[in-house]
Design a protein around this motif. Structure first.
Motif, PDB file in Angstrom:
ATOM      1  N   THR A  91      10.840  10.872  -7.109  1.00 53.67           N
ATOM      2  CA  THR A  91       9.844  11.025  -6.045  1.00 53.67           C
ATOM      3  C   THR A  91       8.719  10.021  -6.248  1.00 53.67           C
ATOM      4  N   LEU A  92       8.406   9.287  -5.196  1.00 55.48           N
ATOM      5  CA  LEU A  92       7.322   8.308  -5.196  1.00 55.48           C
ATOM      6  C   LEU A  92       6.254   8.768  -4.220  1.00 55.48           C
ATOM      7  N   VAL A  93       5.059   9.081  -4.725  1.00 55.70           N
ATOM      8  CA  VAL A  93       3.945   9.501  -3.884  1.00 55.70           C
ATOM      9  C   VAL A  93       3.014   8.304  -3.689  1.00 55.70           C
ATOM     10  N   MET A  94       2.699   7.986  -2.430  1.00 55.37           N
ATOM     11  CA  MET A  94       1.917   6.790  -2.112  1.00 55.37           C
ATOM     12  C   MET A  94       0.553   7.187  -1.544  1.00 55.37           C
ATOM     13  N   VAL A  95      -0.507   6.591  -2.111  1.00 63.36           N
ATOM     14  CA  VAL A  95      -1.879   6.903  -1.717  1.00 63.36           C
ATOM     15  C   VAL A  95      -2.565   5.631  -1.236  1.00 63.36           C
ATOM     16  N   HIS A  96      -3.096   5.670  -0.027  1.00 58.60           N
ATOM     17  CA  HIS A  96      -3.710   4.501   0.605  1.00 58.60           C
ATOM     18  C   HIS A  96      -5.093   4.198   0.038  1.00 58.60           C
ATOM     19  N   GLY A  97      -5.648   3.056   0.431  1.00 57.46           N
ATOM     20  CA  GLY A  97      -6.957   2.633  -0.030  1.00 57.46           C
ATOM     21  C   GLY A  97      -8.075   2.963   0.949  1.00 57.46           C
ATOM     22  N   TYR A  98      -9.265   2.436   0.665  1.00 62.28           N
ATOM     23  CA  TYR A  98     -10.447   2.712   1.475  1.00 62.28           C
ATOM     24  C   TYR A  98     -10.285   2.103   2.876  1.00 62.28           C
ATOM     25  N   GLY A  99     -10.688   2.863   3.881  1.00 64.33           N
ATOM     26  CA  GLY A  99     -10.625   2.378   5.256  1.00 64.33           C
ATOM     27  C   GLY A  99      -9.204   2.261   5.786  1.00 64.33           C
ATOM     28  N   ALA A 100      -8.249   2.822   5.066  1.00 72.42           N
ATOM     29  CA  ALA A 100      -6.842   2.741   5.473  1.00 72.42           C
ATOM     30  C   ALA A 100      -6.285   4.147   5.612  1.00 72.42           C
ATOM     31  N   SER A 101      -4.973   4.249   5.715  1.00 71.62           N
ATOM     32  CA  SER A 101      -4.264   5.528   5.786  1.00 71.62           C
ATOM     33  C   SER A 101      -2.800   5.235   5.517  1.00 71.62           C
ATOM     34  N   GLN A 102      -1.984   6.297   5.421  1.00 67.61           N
ATOM     35  CA  GLN A 102      -0.614   6.093   4.930  1.00 67.61           C
ATOM     36  C   GLN A 102       0.213   5.159   5.796  1.00 67.61           C
ATOM     37  N   GLY A 103      -0.114   5.039   7.084  1.00 69.13           N
ATOM     38  CA  GLY A 103       0.648   4.159   7.957  1.00 69.13           C
ATOM     39  C   GLY A 103       0.590   2.697   7.573  1.00 69.13           C
ATOM     40  N   LEU A 117      11.819   1.347   0.376  1.00 71.33           N
ATOM     41  CA  LEU A 117      11.573   2.242  -0.757  1.00 71.33           C
ATOM     42  C   LEU A 117      12.334   3.557  -0.627  1.00 71.33           C
ATOM     43  N   ALA A 118      12.530   4.012   0.622  1.00 71.30           N
ATOM     44  CA  ALA A 118      13.253   5.271   0.828  1.00 71.30           C
ATOM     45  C   ALA A 118      14.727   5.159   0.469  1.00 71.30           C
ATOM     46  N   SER A 119      15.225   3.950   0.314  1.00 73.29           N
ATOM     47  CA  SER A 119      16.620   3.783  -0.094  1.00 73.29           C
ATOM     48  C   SER A 119      16.799   4.031  -1.591  1.00 73.29           C
ATOM     49  N   ARG A 120      15.682   4.090  -2.312  1.00 73.84           N
ATOM     50  CA  ARG A 120      15.750   4.284  -3.762  1.00 73.84           C
ATOM     51  C   ARG A 120      14.933   5.472  -4.265  1.00 73.84           C
ATOM     52  N   PHE A 121      13.983   5.919  -3.440  1.00 69.98           N
ATOM     53  CA  PHE A 121      13.103   7.016  -3.839  1.00 69.98           C
ATOM     54  C   PHE A 121      13.040   8.070  -2.738  1.00 69.98           C
ATOM     55  N   ARG A 122      12.637   9.253  -3.127  1.00 69.36           N
ATOM     56  CA  ARG A 122      12.140  10.215  -2.157  1.00 69.36           C
ATOM     57  C   ARG A 122      10.669   9.852  -1.968  1.00 69.36           C
ATOM     58  N   VAL A 123      10.336   9.262  -0.837  1.00 65.66           N
ATOM     59  CA  VAL A 123       8.998   8.732  -0.614  1.00 65.66           C
ATOM     60  C   VAL A 123       8.141   9.758   0.123  1.00 65.66           C
ATOM     61  N   ILE A 124       6.945  10.016  -0.423  1.00 67.48           N
ATOM     62  CA  ILE A 124       5.972  10.886   0.231  1.00 67.48           C
ATOM     63  C   ILE A 124       4.656  10.123   0.308  1.00 67.48           C
ATOM     64  N   ALA A 125       4.118   9.953   1.504  1.00 68.21           N
ATOM     65  CA  ALA A 125       2.849   9.253   1.689  1.00 68.21           C
ATOM     66  C   ALA A 125       1.844  10.190   2.344  1.00 68.21           C
ATOM     67  N   ILE A 126       0.607  10.110   1.917  1.00 62.51           N
ATOM     68  CA  ILE A 126      -0.412  11.019   2.426  1.00 62.51           C
ATOM     69  C   ILE A 126      -1.613  10.257   2.984  1.00 62.51           C
ATOM     70  N   ASP A 127      -2.338  10.933   3.873  1.00 65.95           N
ATOM     71  CA  ASP A 127      -3.694  10.529   4.229  1.00 65.95           C
ATOM     72  C   ASP A 127      -4.628  11.346   3.356  1.00 65.95           C
ATOM     73  N   LEU A 135       1.720   6.138  -6.842  1.00 66.79           N
ATOM     74  CA  LEU A 135       1.327   4.778  -6.491  1.00 66.79           C
ATOM     75  C   LEU A 135       0.055   4.828  -5.650  1.00 66.79           C
ATOM     76  N   GLY A 136      -0.955   4.070  -6.048  1.00 64.42           N
ATOM     77  CA  GLY A 136      -2.197   4.029  -5.292  1.00 64.42           C
ATOM     78  C   GLY A 136      -2.640   2.601  -5.051  1.00 64.42           C
ATOM     79  N   HIS A 137      -3.156   2.342  -3.861  1.00 62.56           N
ATOM     80  CA  HIS A 137      -3.632   1.003  -3.509  1.00 62.56           C
ATOM     81  C   HIS A 137      -5.148   0.967  -3.460  1.00 62.56           C
ATOM     82  N   SER A 138      -5.760  -0.033  -4.091  1.00 65.67           N
ATOM     83  CA  SER A 138      -7.191  -0.290  -4.007  1.00 65.67           C
ATOM     84  C   SER A 138      -7.999   0.953  -4.409  1.00 65.67           C
ATOM     85  N   PHE A 139      -8.796   1.520  -3.502  1.00 66.36           N
ATOM     86  CA  PHE A 139      -9.521   2.749  -3.826  1.00 66.36           C
ATOM     87  C   PHE A 139      -8.544   3.876  -4.131  1.00 66.36           C
ATOM     88  N   GLY A 140      -7.381   3.878  -3.470  1.00 65.04           N
ATOM     89  CA  GLY A 140      -6.350   4.870  -3.772  1.00 65.04           C
ATOM     90  C   GLY A 140      -5.836   4.721  -5.187  1.00 65.04           C
TER      91      GLY A 140
END
Length: 400
Positions: free
Chosen positions: A102-114, A123-133, A176-181
């Motif tokens: 399972t790969l959980v993805m967290v967005h950065g400042y001023g962004a969102s999971q989209g 990534l979904a071909s190799r992981f169970r991907v979960i992204a949140i706002d 996984l987190g990007h920038s502020f995430g």
């Protein structure tokens, strides 16, 4: 337990919600979206998200995950909020074949999971991907932000994420987190290392402090009138989102100019297609123009110049989770902070640099980004999935 946001706790609340929705619908008919000063709403945000993700090939489930009305063990409602309503974390899940990590993805400042829309299919071909706002952003609940310190602000994000994890019954996931995430992900892993298998920080913020010798330029800039004005705006919590809201019906035009320039003419790598550009612009506008909430964290986490008030470097020796840093070659977020942190870490740590990518490396060079993530997570992937290539750093990527 995950719930759809339209569900009610009982017949009484259902009746109240129905009456409220009916009133809102009637008002929408009388005052269409195009006539509002700020032409957006929560419904618009979720609809824009669905339009953006409609270009994906991989099926997904979107849900509003109930995280309750306050931090665990707290007697207050989300830091002195007067509202007793439950909060929700907007979540999208891409299921993979059984046994995939399972790969959980967290967005950065001023962004969102989209913002990860160019990555979900691969990534979904190799992981169970979960992204949140994160709470207060995107399609998640936007409670009043009343935090008054760095500690409270960190708890806002860390505790809401932990309540989300409990509701989703997750454990042993890659975070996984990007920038502020990335800052939030690292702080979460410090507090709850038992749930995180591996930490992947993409262009992570939060490693440098204002006391860093490299910040001397900031002291000199603050002494100028321009620096003084900008520093005052920062400390007054003036955010870019406020500008978008202030422009009202002209806000979408400003966002369009930004996305067209950043991911088009001035892209560090692969430009967006016309369809991607239109859908992303629409999505970004609605996420930025909605009610101010999580965005107000900025001045409590960073001082002017994006220097962390509680730098991650200070706690590097306490990390208990293996970590991979990923930076685009042209990322303005300096990777040297990660290099310095690695000197103090007692867990395995790698730093990967991806060519043709800036701060949004996952949009600029999605294929390079995917290769970096697969390499970072190679020990957690099934041995029957191209295992012969997982131990080799893909061409173009560079280990620091």
């Amino acid at each position: 337990m995950a719930e759809e946001i339209s569900k009610s706790a009982g017949d009484s609340s259902a009746a109240t919600a129905a009456a409220t929705n009916a009133a809102k619908s009637k008002w929408k008919i009388l005052r269409p979206n195009s006539l509002r000063w700020i032409p957006t709403s929560t419904d618009n945000t979720i609809a824009a998200e669905k339009r953006l993700l409609s270009i994906l090939k991989t099926p997904y489930v979107q849900e509003q995950v109930n995280i309750g009305s306050g931090p665990p063990g707290s007697k207050v409602r989300w830091f002195r909020s007067s509202s007793n309503e439950s909060r929700y974390i907007n979540t999208v899940t891409f299921d993979a074949k059984e046994g995939s990590p399972t790969l959980v993805m967290v967005h950065g400042y001023g962004a969102s999971q989209g913002f990860f829309f160019r990555n979900f299919d691969a990534l979904a071909s190799r992981f169970r991907v979960i992204a949140i706002d994160q709470l207060g952003w995107g399609g998640s609940s936007r409670p009043d932000f009343t935090c008054k310190s760095t500690e409270e602000t960190e708890a806002w994000f860390i505790d809401s994420f932990e309540e989300w994890r409990k509701s989703k019954n997750l454990s042993n996931f890659i975070l996984l987190g990007h920038s502020f995430g990335g800052y939030v992900a690292a702080k979460y892993a410090l507090k709850h290392p038992e749930h995180v298998q591996h930490l992947v920080l993409v262009g992570s913020a939060g490693f440098t402090a204002e006391s860093d010798p490299k910040s001397e330029w900031l002291t000199k800039f603050r002494a100028t009138w321009k620096g003084a004005v900008l520093n005052h705006l920062w400390e007054s919590n003036f955010t870019p989102q406020k500008l978008v809201r202030g422009l009202g019906p002209w806000g979408p035009g400003l966002v369009n100019r930004y996305t067209s320039a950043r991911f088009g003419a001035h892209s560090e790598g692969t430009e967006l297609t016309d369809e991607e550009s239109i859908l992303l612009t629409d999505y970004v506008y609605h996420t930025l123009a909605a009610k101010a909430s999580g965005e107000l964290c900025l001045k409590y986490i960073f001082s002017f110049g994006a220097f962390a008030r509680k730098p991650l470097l200070q706690s590097a020796s306490e990390w208990k989770v293996p970590t991979t840093f990923i930076y685009g070659m042209n990322d303005w977020m300096n990777y040297q902070g990660a290099v310095e942190a690695r000197k103090h870490m007692k867990v395995p740590c790698e730093i990967i640099r991806v060519p043709q990518g800036g701060h949004f490396v996952f949009i600029d060079n999605p294929s390079g980004f995917h290769s970096a993530v697969l390499y970072a997570c190679r020990k957690h992937l099934s041995q029957d999935q191209d295992s012969s290539h997982q131990e080799q750093l893909p061409d173009g990527l560079r280990l620091v």
